[in-house]
Enzyme design. Structure first.
Site, short mmCIF file in Angstrom:
data_model
loop_
_atom_site.label_atom_id
_atom_site.label_comp_id
_atom_site.label_asym_id
_atom_site.label_seq_id
_atom_site.Cartn_x
_atom_site.Cartn_y
_atom_site.Cartn_z
N LYS A 184 -15.45 45.05 23.84
CA LYS A 184 -16.51 45.84 22.97
C LYS A 184 -16.28 47.23 23.10
O LYS A 184 -16.52 48.05 22.20
CB LYS A 184 -17.91 45.18 23.14
CG LYS A 184 -18.14 43.82 22.75
CD LYS A 184 -18.07 43.64 21.16
CE LYS A 184 -18.70 42.26 20.98
NZ LYS A 184 -18.33 42.01 19.35
N GLU B 257 -26.01 47.08 16.56
CA GLU B 257 -26.78 45.54 16.49
C GLU B 257 -26.13 44.96 17.97
O GLU B 257 -24.90 45.30 18.19
CB GLU B 257 -26.38 44.85 15.44
CG GLU B 257 -25.37 43.98 15.19
CD GLU B 257 -24.09 44.94 15.15
OE1 GLU B 257 -22.98 44.28 15.49
OE2 GLU B 257 -23.97 46.06 14.62
N SER C 22 -12.28 37.46 26.69
CA SER C 22 -12.79 38.71 26.03
C SER C 22 -13.90 39.42 26.95
O SER C 22 -14.26 40.47 26.49
CB SER C 22 -13.49 38.06 24.71
OG SER C 22 -14.32 37.11 25.11
#
Length: 399
Positions: free
Chosen positions: A93, A115, A382
């Site tokens: 991210k 969010e 991830s």
């Protein structure tokens, strides 16, 4: 099938018939402003140099690929892991938030909102804002606040204000709803740092481009380490940013099969899943046309996954386009299958993967059936699974 034609037109934000801007007039000037700023940034050598320096020296890029030999023996494949869990903050991210907060500063925004579901995008947003001196507020469903408590504490330590959203299913969809409401109210001063390849144009393209460093690195690394491209690339898909990040570099390579894995939850044949591409229909959610989970009246239904990051009733529009073109095969695995894969990777490789990533790992036996034994397969790892310990132990027991 071959690669689909390149039709992701930044000028109008459509991937085939998917994408677009289905938002209130209030947001249109901000989206145009962001699109123009992003267009300029791509040819701005100073911006690109600063972004590259932060990715290298702050985020820790390039992340390595790792040959998971013991796991590979168990699933009868040559498994390689792209280790995004080794990024600063523990997931992919941060690649996106560093880029977006840099853009927000260029735009003169004085506040950033975000969010989050699993909390990793919230942590990454708070991290980028702390680094660049901007206040950050994060919207997170109350259900996710409870099951991702470590990430909530990390966000607060980084200086972010966390808003627990009590409406709806109290998960990612509802957090995004509240963030959009905030942005409409404070659009002049605020940048909304969207965490996935979802939402109105330009976010699906912008987020994909910031995350595409994953695939560019992995493609070059596979050629260096093995002398060939992988037979397949596999990634979990919620909104879909890690998957688009790794897929994008391989889409033109017709010999490489691409697999996206959604969350089947309790089962696709139940109402407790988060698999819009596998079991949904075309609709509009959060400003874009894509596949969503909805009833016959077009009302968005609640999604379910053990993984907070996949617990979303929609998917990025580029994934919808790749699904309809046939370039990417999308399937789904259940909560139990993901838990089993998480345990298997721990036992064979000493790596605790996130529950999101574990969905991709759980699909390896199906890939073995599709490709045959011993084929090289690249998995997007991830994120790391520290954040999921409470959820995992509650399901399997601490013994």
């Amino acid at each position: 099938m071959g690669a689909p034609p390149h039709t992701d037109r930044l000028s109008d934000g459509f991937f085939g018939s998917f994408g677009g801007r289905f938002v209130s007039e209030t947001l249109m000037p901000a989206l145009e402003e962001l699109t123009s700023a992003y267009e300029r940034s791509k040819s701005d050598t100073e911006f690109q140099a600063e972004l590259a320096d932060l990715l290298d020296h702050y985020v820790g890029r390039p992340t390595p690929i790792y040959r998971a030999r013991r796991l590979g023996e168990e699933v009868d494949l040559d498994v390689w892991l792209k280790r995004e869990d080794l990024c600063h903050t523990g997931a992919h991210k941060v690649n996106n938030t560093i880029g977006q907060v840099l853009l927000a500063k260029r735009l003169g925004k004085s506040r950033v909102i975000a969010e989050t579901g699993a909390g990793q995008h919230g942590v990454a947003s708070a991290t980028a804002c702390a680094l660049m001196g901007l206040p950050c507020e994060v919207y997170m469903g109350a259900e996710d606040v409870a099951r991702q408590a470590p990430n909530v504490q990390r966000m607060k330590l980084l200086g972010a204000q966390v808003h627990a959203v009590q409406s709806g299913s109290r998960t990612l969809k509802d957090a995004m709803n509240e963030a959009l409401r905030d942005w409409v109210t404070n659009v002049r001063t605020t940048h909304y740092c969207v965490g996935s390849v979802a939402g109105p144009h330009p976010y699906p393209t912008l987020v994909r481009d910031f995350q595409s460093v994953i695939g560019r690195e992995a493609r070059a690394q596979m050629l260096t380490e093995t002398g060939q491209l992988p037979a397949a690339v596999v990634a979990c898909v919620g909104g879909g940013s890690n998957a688009m990040g790794i897929f994008h570099a391989f889409v033109p390579d017709e010999t490489v099969r691409l697999f996206g894995v959604e969350a089947a939850g309790d089962g696709i044949d139940t109402e407790q899943h988060a698999a819009p591409l596998t079991a949904g229909t075309v609709g509009v959610l959060h400003g874009a046309r894509s596949y969503v989970i909805q009833n016959d009246d077009g009302q968005i239904q609640e999604a379910h996954s053990i993984s907070a990051g996949l617990d979303y009733p929609g998917v990025g529009p580029e994934h919808a386009w790749l699904h309809e073109s046939g370039r990417v095969a999308y399937n789904a695995v259940t909560d139990e299958q993901a838990l089993s894969a998480l345990h298997q990777l721990c036992r064979t490789e000493g790596i605790l993967a996130a529950l999101e990533t574990s969905h991709a790992l759980a699909y390896l036996p199906a890939i073995r059936q599709a490709l045959g034994p011993g084929q090289p397969v690249l998995v997007s790892l991830s994120g790391r699974g520290d954040k999921d310990l409470q959820t995992v132990l509650a399901r399997i027991g601490d013994d």
